[in-house]
Design an enzyme around this catalytic site. Structure first.
Site, PDB file in Angstrom:
ATOM      1  N   LYS A  58      -4.439 -10.189  -4.808  1.00  0.00           N
ATOM      2  CA  LYS A  58      -3.179 -10.513  -5.224  1.00  0.00           C
ATOM      3  C   LYS A  58      -2.586 -11.992  -4.979  1.00  0.00           C
ATOM      4  O   LYS A  58      -1.759 -12.424  -5.439  1.00  0.00           O
ATOM      5  CB  LYS A  58      -2.424  -9.695  -4.367  1.00  0.00           C
ATOM      6  N   ASN A  83       1.121  -9.059  -8.815  1.00  0.00           N
ATOM      7  CA  ASN A  83       0.472  -7.586  -9.081  1.00  0.00           C
ATOM      8  C   ASN A  83       0.318  -7.418 -10.644  1.00  0.00           C
ATOM      9  O   ASN A  83      -0.331  -6.519 -10.827  1.00  0.00           O
ATOM     10  CB  ASN A  83       1.195  -6.572  -8.423  1.00  0.00           C
ATOM     11  N   ASP A 134       6.461  -5.279  -7.360  1.00  0.00           N
ATOM     12  CA  ASP A 134       6.312  -4.533  -6.250  1.00  0.00           C
ATOM     13  C   ASP A 134       7.595  -4.149  -5.500  1.00  0.00           C
ATOM     14  O   ASP A 134       8.236  -3.209  -5.192  1.00  0.00           O
ATOM     15  CB  ASP A 134       5.481  -4.968  -5.063  1.00  0.00           C
ATOM     16  N   GLY A 188       6.104  -4.393   9.702  1.00  0.00           N
ATOM     17  CA  GLY A 188       4.911  -4.889   8.835  1.00  0.00           C
ATOM     18  C   GLY A 188       5.684  -6.234   8.300  1.00  0.00           C
ATOM     19  O   GLY A 188       6.749  -6.331   7.936  1.00  0.00           O
ATOM     20  N   ARG A 237       3.114  -6.750  14.334  1.00  0.00           N
ATOM     21  CA  ARG A 237       2.173  -6.653  15.258  1.00  0.00           C
ATOM     22  C   ARG A 237       1.803  -8.075  15.674  1.00  0.00           C
ATOM     23  O   ARG A 237       2.150  -8.749  16.708  1.00  0.00           O
ATOM     24  CB  ARG A 237       0.883  -5.887  14.982  1.00  0.00           C
TER      25      ARG A 237
HETATM   26  P1  NAP Z   1      -1.499  -6.341   4.353  1.00  0.00           P
HETATM   27  O1  NAP Z   1      -1.021  -7.763   3.652  1.00  0.00           O
HETATM   28  O2  NAP Z   1      -3.020  -6.117   4.624  1.00  0.00           O
HETATM   29  O3  NAP Z   1      -0.672  -6.214   5.672  1.00  0.00           O
HETATM   30  C1  NAP Z   1      -0.973  -5.043   6.551  1.00  0.00           C
HETATM   31  C2  NAP Z   1       0.150  -4.854   7.548  1.00  0.00           C
HETATM   32  O4  NAP Z   1      -0.154  -3.821   8.562  1.00  0.00           O
HETATM   33  C3  NAP Z   1       0.524  -5.931   8.414  1.00  0.00           C
HETATM   34  O5  NAP Z   1       1.797  -6.009   8.784  1.00  0.00           O
HETATM   35  C4  NAP Z   1      -0.531  -5.624   9.798  1.00  0.00           C
HETATM   36  O6  NAP Z   1       0.308  -6.351  10.784  1.00  0.00           O
HETATM   37  C5  NAP Z   1      -0.227  -4.391   9.796  1.00  0.00           C
HETATM   38  N1  NAP Z   1      -1.143  -3.591  10.302  1.00  0.00           N
HETATM   39  C6  NAP Z   1      -2.586  -3.272   9.953  1.00  0.00           C
HETATM   40  N2  NAP Z   1      -3.280  -2.663  11.093  1.00  0.00           N
HETATM   41  C7  NAP Z   1      -2.170  -2.702  12.075  1.00  0.00           C
HETATM   42  C8  NAP Z   1      -2.386  -2.151  13.440  1.00  0.00           C
HETATM   43  N3  NAP Z   1      -3.634  -1.656  13.981  1.00  0.00           N
HETATM   44  N4  NAP Z   1      -1.460  -2.051  14.182  1.00  0.00           N
HETATM   45  C9  NAP Z   1       0.043  -2.770  13.891  1.00  0.00           C
HETATM   46  N5  NAP Z   1       0.049  -3.158  12.742  1.00  0.00           N
HETATM   47  C10 NAP Z   1      -1.135  -3.198  11.689  1.00  0.00           C
HETATM   48  O7  NAP Z   1      -1.325  -5.231   3.317  1.00  0.00           O
HETATM   49  P2  NAP Z   1       0.013  -4.981   2.239  1.00  0.00           P
HETATM   50  O8  NAP Z   1      -0.555  -5.294   0.962  1.00  0.00           O
HETATM   51  O9  NAP Z   1       0.856  -5.392   2.776  1.00  0.00           O
HETATM   52  O10 NAP Z   1      -0.181  -3.207   2.036  1.00  0.00           O
HETATM   53  C11 NAP Z   1       0.494  -2.459   3.399  1.00  0.00           C
HETATM   54  C12 NAP Z   1       0.297  -1.294   3.177  1.00  0.00           C
HETATM   55  O11 NAP Z   1       1.347  -0.834   1.972  1.00  0.00           O
HETATM   56  C13 NAP Z   1      -0.753  -0.706   2.516  1.00  0.00           C
HETATM   57  O12 NAP Z   1      -1.102   0.678   3.094  1.00  0.00           O
HETATM   58  C14 NAP Z   1      -1.059  -0.459   0.994  1.00  0.00           C
HETATM   59  O13 NAP Z   1      -1.629   0.690   0.495  1.00  0.00           O
HETATM   60  C15 NAP Z   1       0.826  -0.023   1.153  1.00  0.00           C
HETATM   61  N6  NAP Z   1       1.193  -0.604  -0.428  1.00  0.00           N
HETATM   62  C16 NAP Z   1       1.775   0.405  -1.134  1.00  0.00           C
HETATM   63  C17 NAP Z   1       2.348   0.410  -2.279  1.00  0.00           C
HETATM   64  C18 NAP Z   1       3.108   1.244  -3.030  1.00  0.00           C
HETATM   65  O14 NAP Z   1       3.391   1.325  -4.200  1.00  0.00           O
HETATM   66  N7  NAP Z   1       3.482   2.224  -2.546  1.00  0.00           N
HETATM   67  C19 NAP Z   1       2.494  -1.160  -2.715  1.00  0.00           C
HETATM   68  C20 NAP Z   1       1.607  -2.317  -1.938  1.00  0.00           C
HETATM   69  C21 NAP Z   1       1.137  -1.829  -0.818  1.00  0.00           C
HETATM   70  P3  NAP Z   1      -0.460  -7.805  11.205  1.00  0.00           P
HETATM   71  O15 NAP Z   1       0.041  -8.808  10.246  1.00  0.00           O
HETATM   72  O16 NAP Z   1      -0.623  -7.596  12.642  1.00  0.00           O
HETATM   73  O17 NAP Z   1      -2.244  -7.751  10.769  1.00  0.00           O
END
Ligand code: NAP
Length: 276
Positions: free
Chosen positions: A69, A90, A106, A132, A157
Site C-alpha cells: 500500500k 488501496n 479506506d 493505533g 504502542r
Molecule cells: P499496520 O500499519 O501494520 O499497523 C498496525 C497497528 O497495530 C499499529 O498501530 C501497531 O502499533 C498496532 N499493534 C500491532 N501489534 C500490537 C501490539 N502487540 N500491541 C499494541 N499495538 C500493536 O496495519 P494497518 O494497515 O494499520 O491495519 C491495522 C488493522 O486494521 C489490521 O487488523 C487490518 O486488518 C485492519 N484494517 C481493516 C480495514 C477494514 O476495511 N475493516 C481496512 C484497513 C485495515 P505499533 O506502531 O506500536 O507497531
C-alpha cells in the site's frame, strides 16, 4: 460482444484471505455487468512490472493491499492529495492514456460504515479516541478530521509513530501515551480500534474499558472475528457498536464505480457475499 471484458483484482502477498473478490463478483453479478475480479499474489520486486502489464491484458484497475500500500505511491504516475496525506493507496485506476492513478478509499469506507452503523453519531459531538497509528489509522484520522471531529485523541504502542501522525495531520490530533489509553475512553463520543489487536491469530486488545460510557460509539477495524472482544465488552456497557466488515464493503464502492461504471449498494446481501 467484441469489446474486451473489463478486469479488476486485488494485489497483495499473501492474498488468499482477501474478501474483495467475493464482494466485487457479487456486485458484477447482481448489476448484470460484464467483468471479472481476481486475487493476485505478487512480490514487491515484481510489483511495478505487473502493474505496467495488466492494462494490456484488459485490466481497468486493481486494489492494493498489504504489503504494497505504501510502495505503490512511488510507482503510480498520479496520486490523489488524500493518498499522499495518508501515505498509502488501496485503489489504482489504469487510465486510457497509460497512466496509473492511485487513490485511498479506506477513510471513505470508514466514515460511510460509521454513518450506516451509528446514524445518531455526529462528528461535532465530541472527541474521538483512536487506538493505533499504522496505515489504517492514518486513513481513519484523515476522514475524522474531514468530517469535522473537533479533537482526536491518538494513542499507539510506539509513541513516535503517533507523534509523526499528529505532525502530519495538525493541531486537532493530541497524542496520549499507550499506558493511558484506558483514560481517554470517558472523554470520547467515538472510540476506534485501528490496531491489529483482537484479530484472529493476534493478541487481544488489553486496554482497560471501564471508562466506556453508555451511548458512546465504538468501532473496530478488525473484522475477523466480526464480533471482537472490544465490541462485545462495549455492548455490555451500553455502547453503540459498529463492526469492521462494513468498512471493507464501503471502501470498495468508489473503486467498483470507477472501474465498471455503476455505483453498487452495500446491503445485507453484500455482507453475506463477503462472509461466504
Ligand atoms: P499496520 O500499519 O501494520 O499497523 C498496525 C497497528 O497495530 C499499529 O498501530 C501497531 O502499533 C498496532 N499493534 C500491532 N501489534 C500490537 C501490539 N502487540 N500491541 C499494541 N499495538 C500493536 O496495519 P494497518 O494497515 O494499520 O491495519 C491495522 C488493522 O486494521 C489490521 O487488523 C487490518 O486488518 C485492519 N484494517 C481493516 C480495514 C477494514 O476495511 N475493516 C481496512 C484497513 C485495515 P505499533 O506502531 O506500536 O507497531
Amino acid at each position: 460482444m467484441t469489446a474486451k471484458i473489463p478486469l479488476a483484482g486485488v494485489i497483495g502477498s499473501p492474498i488468499g484471505h482477501s474478501k474483495s473478490p467475493q464482494i466485487h463478483k457479487h456486485w458484477l453479478k447482481t448489476l448484470g455487468l460484464r467483468g471479472d475480479y481476481v486475487p493476485m499474489d505478487v512480490s514487491t520486486a515484481d510489483l511495478e512490472q505487473v502493474l505496467r502489464t495488466l492494462p494490456k491484458a484488459g485490466f481497468v484497475g486493481v486494489n492494493i493491499t498489504i504489503p504494497h500500500k505504501e510502495v505503490v505511491l512511488d510507482i503510480a504516475d498520479l496520486v490523489t492529495d488524500r493518498a499522499t496525506l495518508i501515505g498509502a493507496a488501496n485503489t489504482l485506476i489504469f487510465r486510457k492514456d497509460g497512466k496509473i492513478h492511485a487513490d485511498n478509499t479506506d477513510g471513505y469506507g470508514f466514515i460511510e460504515n460509521l454513518r450506516a452503523g451509528a446514524p445518531g453519531w455526529a462528528a461535532a459531538s465530541g472527541p474521538a479516541a483512536v487506538l493505533g497509528a499504522g496505515g489504517a489509522a492514518r486513513a481513519v484520522v484523515a476522514s475524522l478530521a474531514d468530517a469535522g471531529v473537533p479533537e482526536i485523541l491518538l494513542t499507539n504502542r510506539t509513541r513516535v509513530r503517533a507523534e509523526k501522525l499528529a505532525q502530519d495531520f495538525g493541531s486537532r490530533v493530541t497524542v496520549v501515551d499507550w499506558v493511558q489509553a484506558g483514560n481517554i475512553m470517558d472523554e470520547a463520543t467515538l472510540v476506534v480500534n485501528t490496531t491489529s489487536l483482537g484479530m484472529i491469530g493476534k493478541q487481544e486488545l488489553r486496554v482497560p474499558l471501564d471508562g466506556l460510557r453508555k451511548g458512546t460509539v465504538v468501532t473496530d477495524l478488525v473484522y475477523a472475528p466480526l464480533q471482537t472482544n472490544l465490541l462485545i465488552e462495549a455492548e455490555k456497557r451500553g455502547c453503540i457498536t459498529v463492526d469492521g466488515l462494513g468498512m471493507l464493503l464501503h471502501q470498495a464502492v468508489p473503486a467498483f464505480e470507477r472501474w465498471f461504471g455503476k455505483r453498487p449498494v452495500v446491503d445485507s446481501a453484500t455482507r453475506a457475499a463477503a462472509l461466504r
